[in-house]
Design a protein around this motif. Structure first.
Motif, PDB file in Angstrom:
ATOM      1  N   SER A   1      -0.126   7.048  -4.019  1.00 33.36           N
ATOM      2  CA  SER A   1      -0.130   5.684  -3.496  1.00 33.36           C
ATOM      3  C   SER A   1      -1.133   5.534  -2.359  1.00 33.36           C
ATOM      4  CB  SER A   1       1.267   5.299  -3.009  1.00 33.36           C
ATOM      5  OG  SER A   1       2.183   5.257  -4.085  1.00 33.36           O
ATOM      6  N   PHE A   2      -1.268   6.579  -1.539  1.00 31.00           N
ATOM      7  CA  PHE A   2      -2.223   6.544  -0.437  1.00 31.00           C
ATOM      8  C   PHE A   2      -3.645   6.373  -0.954  1.00 31.00           C
ATOM      9  CE2 PHE A   2      -5.329   9.067   1.947  1.00 31.00           C
ATOM     10  CZ  PHE A   2      -5.345   8.378   3.152  1.00 31.00           C
ATOM     11  N   VAL A   3      -4.037   7.187  -1.936  1.00 30.71           N
ATOM     12  CA  VAL A   3      -5.394   7.096  -2.472  1.00 30.71           C
ATOM     13  C   VAL A   3      -5.601   5.760  -3.182  1.00 30.71           C
ATOM     14  CG1 VAL A   3      -7.090   8.158  -4.000  1.00 30.71           C
ATOM     15  CG2 VAL A   3      -5.517   9.607  -2.718  1.00 30.71           C
ATOM     16  N   ASN A   4      -4.611   5.343  -3.933  1.00 28.33           N
ATOM     17  CA  ASN A   4      -4.712   4.082  -4.660  1.00 28.33           C
ATOM     18  C   ASN A   4      -4.860   2.904  -3.698  1.00 28.33           C
ATOM     19  OD1 ASN A   4      -4.754   2.334  -6.808  1.00 28.33           O
ATOM     20  ND2 ASN A   4      -2.608   2.578  -7.333  1.00 28.33           N
ATOM     21  N   GLN A   5      -4.086   2.910  -2.625  1.00 29.79           N
ATOM     22  CA  GLN A   5      -4.165   1.835  -1.638  1.00 29.79           C
ATOM     23  C   GLN A   5      -5.534   1.810  -0.966  1.00 29.79           C
ATOM     24  OE1 GLN A   5      -1.240   2.062   1.469  1.00 29.79           O
ATOM     25  NE2 GLN A   5      -1.820   0.112   2.369  1.00 29.79           N
ATOM     26  N   LEU A   6      -6.075   2.993  -0.707  1.00 34.64           N
ATOM     27  CA  LEU A   6      -7.385   3.069  -0.080  1.00 34.64           C
ATOM     28  C   LEU A   6      -8.450   2.404  -0.948  1.00 34.64           C
ATOM     29  CD1 LEU A   6      -9.343   4.111   2.076  1.00 34.64           C
ATOM     30  CD2 LEU A   6      -9.443   6.269   0.796  1.00 34.64           C
ATOM     31  N   THR A   7      -8.466   2.702  -2.231  1.00 35.56           N
ATOM     32  CA  THR A   7      -9.453   2.092  -3.118  1.00 35.56           C
ATOM     33  C   THR A   7      -9.275   0.579  -3.169  1.00 35.56           C
ATOM     34  OG1 THR A   7      -8.069   2.420  -5.091  1.00 35.56           O
ATOM     35  CG2 THR A   7      -9.608   4.179  -4.522  1.00 35.56           C
ATOM     36  N   ASP A   8      -8.038   0.131  -3.194  1.00 36.63           N
ATOM     37  CA  ASP A   8      -7.783  -1.312  -3.214  1.00 36.63           C
ATOM     38  C   ASP A   8      -8.308  -1.987  -1.954  1.00 36.63           C
ATOM     39  OD1 ASP A   8      -6.580  -1.119  -5.683  1.00 36.63           O
ATOM     40  OD2 ASP A   8      -4.524  -1.171  -4.907  1.00 36.63           O
ATOM     41  N   GLN A   9      -8.099  -1.350  -0.806  1.00 39.93           N
ATOM     42  CA  GLN A   9      -8.560  -1.922   0.458  1.00 39.93           C
ATOM     43  C   GLN A   9     -10.075  -2.066   0.483  1.00 39.93           C
ATOM     44  OE1 GLN A   9      -6.959   0.804   3.334  1.00 39.93           O
ATOM     45  NE2 GLN A   9      -5.151  -0.422   3.726  1.00 39.93           N
TER      46      GLN A   9
END
Length: 200
Positions: free
Chosen positions: A26-34
């Motif tokens: 979730s951390f990596v996924n959220q980073l890409t979304d941001q």
């Protein structure tokens, strides 16, 4: 090295498919979304995009740990002020380098395929870029007090952190082990950096 930098931060912009909503994934996924929202999909001027990219970039990395690793024995020999100056120059130059190239692969898909523990408070998140053939990417994260930070990205077996370490060790060996000389070199490269069309 430039090709590796370009690919690493290009892949951070890809749409993601997670195998499970674990905290690390979730951390990596959220980073890409941001970064997609704040930079790639933004109509802001280049300068504002850089500010947004730097913010997300800085918050995602364990910069001190990476700095210690890439300098190796030279970190221990450096004074506190030399360390601080190096980290500032390191972040400034790499932010410009990666921000200029990150959207090369926009539109492809990154699929998260697994997660593995890596020593105390560390985890590898395995992923795959859906190229032909697929490209294996491993995100190495450190967890502290429930928060994650990136300490390395490994693309097709090539470690980003180790690549930096090899490059900077070679430079320092040729310049008497002076961390201040490496800092000045990074500052010069940052001042002279020329953006391509991707961030204009």
């Amino acid at each position: 090295m430039k090709k590796l930098y370009a690919f690493v931060w290009a892949l951070m912009m890809l749409p993601a498919v997670a195998f499970a909503a674990t905290p690390a994934v979730s951390f990596v996924n959220q980073l890409t979304d941001q970064i997609i929202q704040n930079v790639l999909a933004s109509d802001k001027p280049k300068e504002e995009k850089l500010v947004e990219f730097r913010k997300d970039f800085t918050e995602a990395l364990d910069l001190k740990s990476i700095g210690q690793f890439v300098l190796g024995v030279y970190w221990r020999k450096a004074t506190p002020s030399e360390r601080e100056a190096f980290l500032t120059a390191f972040m400034d130059f790499t932010t410009k380098t990666w921000a200029d190239r990150f959207d090369m692969y926009h539109g492809q898909t990154i699929v998260f395929t697994g997660e593995r523990e890596s020593g105390k408070n560390q985890v590898y998140v395995d992923s795959q870029i859906q190229n032909n053939p697929p490209v294996e990417v491993i995100w190495r994260l450190r967890e502290k007090n429930g928060s994650y930070r990136i300490i390395d990205i490994i693309v097709e077996g090539v470690s980003m952190a180790m690549s930096y370490r090899n490059e900077y060790t070679s430079f320092l060996q040729a310049h008497g082990g002076q961390v201040s000389a490496l800092t000045r070199e990074l500052e010069t490269k940052s001042r002279e950096f020329q953006f391509t069309d991707s961030l204009k």
